[in-house]
Scaffold this motif. Structure first.
Motif, PDB file in Angstrom:
ATOM      1  N   VAL A 424       0.844  -1.204   0.000  1.00 39.16           N
ATOM      2  CA  VAL A 424       0.000   0.000   0.000  1.00 39.16           C
ATOM      3  C   VAL A 424       0.878   1.252   0.000  1.00 39.16           C
ATOM      4  O   VAL A 424       0.568   2.239  -0.678  1.00 39.16           O
ATOM      5  N   LEU A 425       1.993   1.203   0.750  1.00 38.95           N
ATOM      6  CA  LEU A 425       2.896   2.347   0.804  1.00 38.95           C
ATOM      7  C   LEU A 425       3.514   2.626  -0.560  1.00 38.95           C
ATOM      8  O   LEU A 425       3.698   3.790  -0.947  1.00 38.95           O
ATOM      9  N   VAL A 426       3.827   1.573  -1.318  1.00 45.29           N
ATOM     10  CA  VAL A 426       4.367   1.758  -2.667  1.00 45.29           C
ATOM     11  C   VAL A 426       3.352   2.495  -3.536  1.00 45.29           C
ATOM     12  O   VAL A 426       3.688   3.481  -4.222  1.00 45.29           O
ATOM     13  N   PHE A 427       2.100   2.047  -3.516  1.00 47.12           N
ATOM     14  CA  PHE A 427       1.060   2.715  -4.300  1.00 47.12           C
ATOM     15  C   PHE A 427       0.870   4.159  -3.829  1.00 47.12           C
ATOM     16  O   PHE A 427       0.651   5.067  -4.645  1.00 47.12           O
ATOM     17  N   THR A 428       0.952   4.361  -2.510  1.00 43.62           N
ATOM     18  CA  THR A 428       0.824   5.718  -1.972  1.00 43.62           C
ATOM     19  C   THR A 428       1.913   6.620  -2.530  1.00 43.62           C
ATOM     20  O   THR A 428       1.630   7.742  -2.990  1.00 43.62           O
ATOM     21  N   ASN A 429       3.140   6.133  -2.515  1.00 41.92           N
ATOM     22  CA  ASN A 429       4.249   6.958  -2.980  1.00 41.92           C
ATOM     23  C   ASN A 429       4.240   7.149  -4.492  1.00 41.92           C
ATOM     24  O   ASN A 429       4.644   8.207  -4.985  1.00 41.92           O
ATOM     25  N   VAL A 430       3.768   6.142  -5.234  1.00 46.70           N
ATOM     26  CA  VAL A 430       3.586   6.328  -6.677  1.00 46.70           C
ATOM     27  C   VAL A 430       2.562   7.440  -6.913  1.00 46.70           C
ATOM     28  O   VAL A 430       2.761   8.322  -7.765  1.00 46.70           O
ATOM     29  N   GLY A 431       1.490   7.408  -6.132  1.00 43.13           N
ATOM     30  CA  GLY A 431       0.475   8.453  -6.244  1.00 43.13           C
ATOM     31  C   GLY A 431       1.045   9.828  -5.953  1.00 43.13           C
ATOM     32  O   GLY A 431       0.758  10.800  -6.671  1.00 43.13           O
ATOM     33  N   TYR A 432       1.907   9.915  -4.922  1.00 37.76           N
ATOM     34  CA  TYR A 432       2.469  11.219  -4.573  1.00 37.76           C
ATOM     35  C   TYR A 432       3.526  11.679  -5.574  1.00 37.76           C
ATOM     36  O   TYR A 432       3.749  12.885  -5.728  1.00 37.76           O
ATOM     37  N   VAL A 433       4.185  10.734  -6.267  1.00 35.68           N
ATOM     38  CA  VAL A 433       5.099  11.127  -7.340  1.00 35.68           C
ATOM     39  C   VAL A 433       4.308  11.754  -8.484  1.00 35.68           C
ATOM     40  O   VAL A 433       4.684  12.808  -9.031  1.00 35.68           O
ATOM     41  N   VAL A 434       3.189  11.120  -8.847  1.00 32.35           N
ATOM     42  CA  VAL A 434       2.320  11.676  -9.896  1.00 32.35           C
ATOM     43  C   VAL A 434       1.833  13.064  -9.484  1.00 32.35           C
ATOM     44  O   VAL A 434       1.853  14.017 -10.277  1.00 32.35           O
ATOM     45  N   ILE A 435       1.415  13.177  -8.219  1.00 33.26           N
ATOM     46  CA  ILE A 435       0.932  14.473  -7.718  1.00 33.26           C
ATOM     47  C   ILE A 435       2.061  15.501  -7.719  1.00 33.26           C
ATOM     48  O   ILE A 435       1.832  16.689  -7.977  1.00 33.26           O
ATOM     49  N   ALA A 436       3.305  15.061  -7.450  1.00 29.82           N
ATOM     50  CA  ALA A 436       4.445  15.976  -7.470  1.00 29.82           C
ATOM     51  C   ALA A 436       4.662  16.550  -8.867  1.00 29.82           C
ATOM     52  O   ALA A 436       4.990  17.735  -9.022  1.00 29.82           O
ATOM     53  N   TYR A 437       4.483  15.703  -9.896  1.00 31.73           N
ATOM     54  CA  TYR A 437       4.593  16.213 -11.263  1.00 31.73           C
ATOM     55  C   TYR A 437       3.481  17.219 -11.558  1.00 31.73           C
ATOM     56  O   TYR A 437       3.688  18.210 -12.260  1.00 31.73           O
ATOM     57  N   VAL A 438       2.299  16.954 -11.009  1.00 30.30           N
ATOM     58  CA  VAL A 438       1.192  17.912 -11.150  1.00 30.30           C
ATOM     59  C   VAL A 438       1.571  19.235 -10.480  1.00 30.30           C
ATOM     60  O   VAL A 438       1.364  20.321 -11.043  1.00 30.30           O
ATOM     61  N   LYS A 439       2.125  19.148  -9.262  1.00 28.83           N
ATOM     62  CA  LYS A 439       2.581  20.356  -8.556  1.00 28.83           C
ATOM     63  C   LYS A 439       3.602  21.116  -9.401  1.00 28.83           C
ATOM     64  O   LYS A 439       3.530  22.347  -9.549  1.00 28.83           O
ATOM     65  N   GLN A 440       4.547  20.358  -9.934  1.00 27.87           N
ATOM     66  CA  GLN A 440       5.612  20.967 -10.723  1.00 27.87           C
ATOM     67  C   GLN A 440       5.033  21.660 -11.956  1.00 27.87           C
ATOM     68  O   GLN A 440       5.419  22.780 -12.302  1.00 27.87           O
ATOM     69  N   GLY A 441       4.080  20.979 -12.619  1.00 26.63           N
ATOM     70  CA  GLY A 441       3.442  21.553 -13.800  1.00 26.63           C
ATOM     71  C   GLY A 441       2.634  22.805 -13.486  1.00 26.63           C
ATOM     72  O   GLY A 441       2.553  23.732 -14.303  1.00 26.63           O
ATOM     73  N   MET A 442       2.044  22.842 -12.289  1.00 25.62           N
ATOM     74  CA  MET A 442       1.253  24.006 -11.875  1.00 25.62           C
ATOM     75  C   MET A 442       2.138  25.130 -11.335  1.00 25.62           C
ATOM     76  O   MET A 442       1.652  26.254 -11.118  1.00 25.62           O
ATOM     77  N   GLY A 443       3.429  24.816 -11.097  1.00 23.76           N
ATOM     78  CA  GLY A 443       4.336  25.820 -10.547  1.00 23.76           C
ATOM     79  C   GLY A 443       4.283  25.925  -9.035  1.00 23.76           C
ATOM     80  O   GLY A 443       4.788  26.893  -8.452  1.00 23.76           O
TER      81      GLY A 443
END
Length: 560
Positions: A424-443
């Motif tokens: 579950v932690l692996v999936f959680t961190n994969v999710g947060y990596v995706v969200i980090a790219y979203v953050k990066q894209g939004m600035g």
């Protein structure tokens, strides 16, 4: 006859209050050494278990509060993408290590138990890494936003810290399942212990935000991290030692004593339907607290017109949002008497989804900065966090381990841990990596809100746009978890039959030797229900009666 004579011939009236008080004191004295009838832990052992839980919580809070996907970027002054990547690398390595660790746990037999030796050995090592992770070198932030040395340092120190954090915390969370085979007793002792576990991070958030506010004004926020890491690690390590006074009790079966191979254990786990459904639910709900990862920044920006004041207000209001789990921890023993665990979990996840969805509909930017935001955001975050999943999850996994032992003869908690925590932690961190790219894209870069008095309108809009998105991610994830839990098949009645079948199997093999000491059954139940027996003195007369023969219920094999 005169009044004096009458008075002399009249017996003194009994003092019922005094008798009850004395009866309660006697009951506590007996409970200190003897467990209630049909149960296994005395009061002394329960208190030691609670003290060790406080120590574990204090240690893990250093990491869960500071070494997170967002906080790593803020702590070391590196790009937002690195925090989630560090967490992902740690969880992937943990997924490799966990099956080997699970095999080691399953095959370990010592006079101290299966899990205590590992917890006690890992505690000082984990404490040392936690201190090192928060004790970043002087002026490391001044190397520049993209400086390679501090990025390498963050990966090298935070990755092993997170691996140890996961193994240490999850191994301790197996303890409720092995200190007693009585599931209601597990709940009754784990719920107040859950309050103790929740107490540590709540206090740390208040103290930590105050320290950060103070050192922030001095331009030395890194010193706050150092103080928090060192003090909490040392205090936690001292309290963990109380675990020496807690016994492990497992219903012994011959098969559970046999060695288990790596692939053998994994193969048996894959046939555990309750575990697979529960793991799926946790995976779907793994990003249900996305907004909470950035809650400190949300508070900085929206709870006051100046960031330093917003941070202090957020730290104070953390007591309220932290209290959201408390009512459920208190009520959990009563709730489990009336409802199945899955019903409780579905209810909690529904509140989680509703609280965040309402804020998502309103929009953070539409809530006035200052007092209005502080009140409304705190209120709906409280509703969303109104659950005690961290307390309920180990209890549900203990039921799943009992089911696993019934079906395969082996409990396999270490392998179960791999699914319910590590995977579950692996999936959680994969999710947060995706969200980090979203953050990066939004600035949206947390580092931009680190140590400044004011924030430009452009930066504020970027942040509020991201907060709105994070609220919807949290709401949808919680709703999906609630839907998946509808299909979870293991209820109270089914588990009660599992325990009886395990006891019967152990008796047939001549292994059943758990100490089911008799004592204070009425008073113990009354203490759990929040009341006292009408005449405690009557209870004392029954205190050492022999326990009745275990209830012979229908022990037909359970099918799922």
């Amino acid at each position: 006859m005169d009044n004096e004579s009458k008075s002399a011939g009249t017996a003194p009236k009994p003092n019922k209050f005094k008798d009850k008080f004395n009866g309660i004191i006697d009951w506590i004295k007996k409970f200190w050494k003897e467990p209630p009838k049909g149960r296994y832990l005395n009061l002394k052992e329960i208190l030691c278990f609670g003290g060790s839980a406080f120590g574990v919580s204090t240690l893990v809070t250093v990491v869960s509060g500071l070494i997170t996907a967002t906080q790593i970027s803020e702590l070391f002054g590196i790009d937002v993408i690195h925090g989630p990547y560090i967490c992902l690398v740690a969880s992937l390595l943990g997924l490799i290590i966990q099956p080997l660790f699970g095999k080691l746990l399953q095959n370990t037999q010592t006079k101290y138990g299966k899990y205590k030796p590992f917890i006690m050995l890992m505690a000082p090592v984990f404490a040392a890494f936690a201190i090192a992770a928060t004790w970043s070198p002087d002026n490391i932030r001044e190397l520049g936003f993209n400086a390679t040395p501090k990025i390498i340092y963050a990966y090298c120190i935070c990755t092993p810290t997170l691996i140890l954090w996961n193994l240490f915390q999850n191994t301790f969370y197996m303890m409720p399942g092995v200190v007693t085979p009585n599931q209601q007793e597990r709940t009754d002792i784990w719920s107040p212990i859950g309050l103790v576990i929740g107490f540590s991070p709540t206090i740390m958030n208040v103290i930590g935000n105050a320290l950060r506010g103070y050192f922030n004004d001095l331009g030395m926020e890194y010193m706050a991290f150092r103080y928090i890491g060192f003090i909490y690690s040392v205090v936690g390590l001292v309290f963990v030692l109380l675990l020496f006074k807690v016994r492990e009790r497992i219903i012994a079966t011959n098969e559970n004593k046999e060695k288990t191979g790596l692939f053998e254990g994994l193969g048996m786990i894959l046939k555990n339907k309750p575990l697979l459904i529960f793991t799926l639910a946790l995976v779907l709900g793994c990003v249900r607290t996305t907004i909470e990862v950035d809650a400190a920044i949300l508070g900085k920006l929206r709870y006051a017109t100046e960031i330093d004041k917003g941070q202090i207000i957020f730290g104070s209001l953390t007591l309220i949002t932290g209290f959201a789990v408390t009512p459920n921890m208190i009520l959990l023993p009563f709730m489990t008497r009336k409802f199945n665990n899955k019903t409780i979990l579905i209810f909690w996840m529904s509140l989680n989804a509703i609280g965040y969805a309402i804020l998502g509909i309103i929009g953070v930017e539409n809530i006035a900065q200052g007092t209005t935001s502080a009140v409304l955001l705190t209120l709906f975050r409280f509703i969303a966090l109104f659950n005690a999943i961290a307390s309920l999850q180990p209890l549900m996994l203990s039921e799943i381990s009992d089911y696993q032992q019934l079906k395969t003869g082996k409990r396999l908690e270490g392998f179960i841990q791999m699914f319910a925590y590590t995977l579950v932690l692996v999936f959680t961190n994969v999710g947060y990596v995706v969200i980090a790219y979203v953050k990066q894209g939004m600035g949206y870069q947390p580092n931009n809100y680190f140590n400044v008095k004011t924030v430009s309108d452009e930066l504020m809009k970027i942040a509020t746009d991201y907060f709105d998105l994070a609220l919807w991610i949290s709401a949808i994830s919680a709703a999906l978890m609630a839907i998946a839990m509808i299909f979870y098949p293991l209820g109270k009645k089914e588990h009660a039959k599992i325990v009886e079948q395990l006891k019967e199997r152990s008796r047939e093999e001549g292994l059943f030797d758990l100490e089911e000491n008799s004592a204070i059954a009425p008073a113990a139940e009354a203490a759990v229900d929040g009341s006292l027996p009408s005449d405690v003195s009557e209870v004392n007369e029954e205190i050492f009666k022999e326990e009745a023969t275990p209830n012979e219920e229908n022990t037909d094999d359970l099918k799922f």
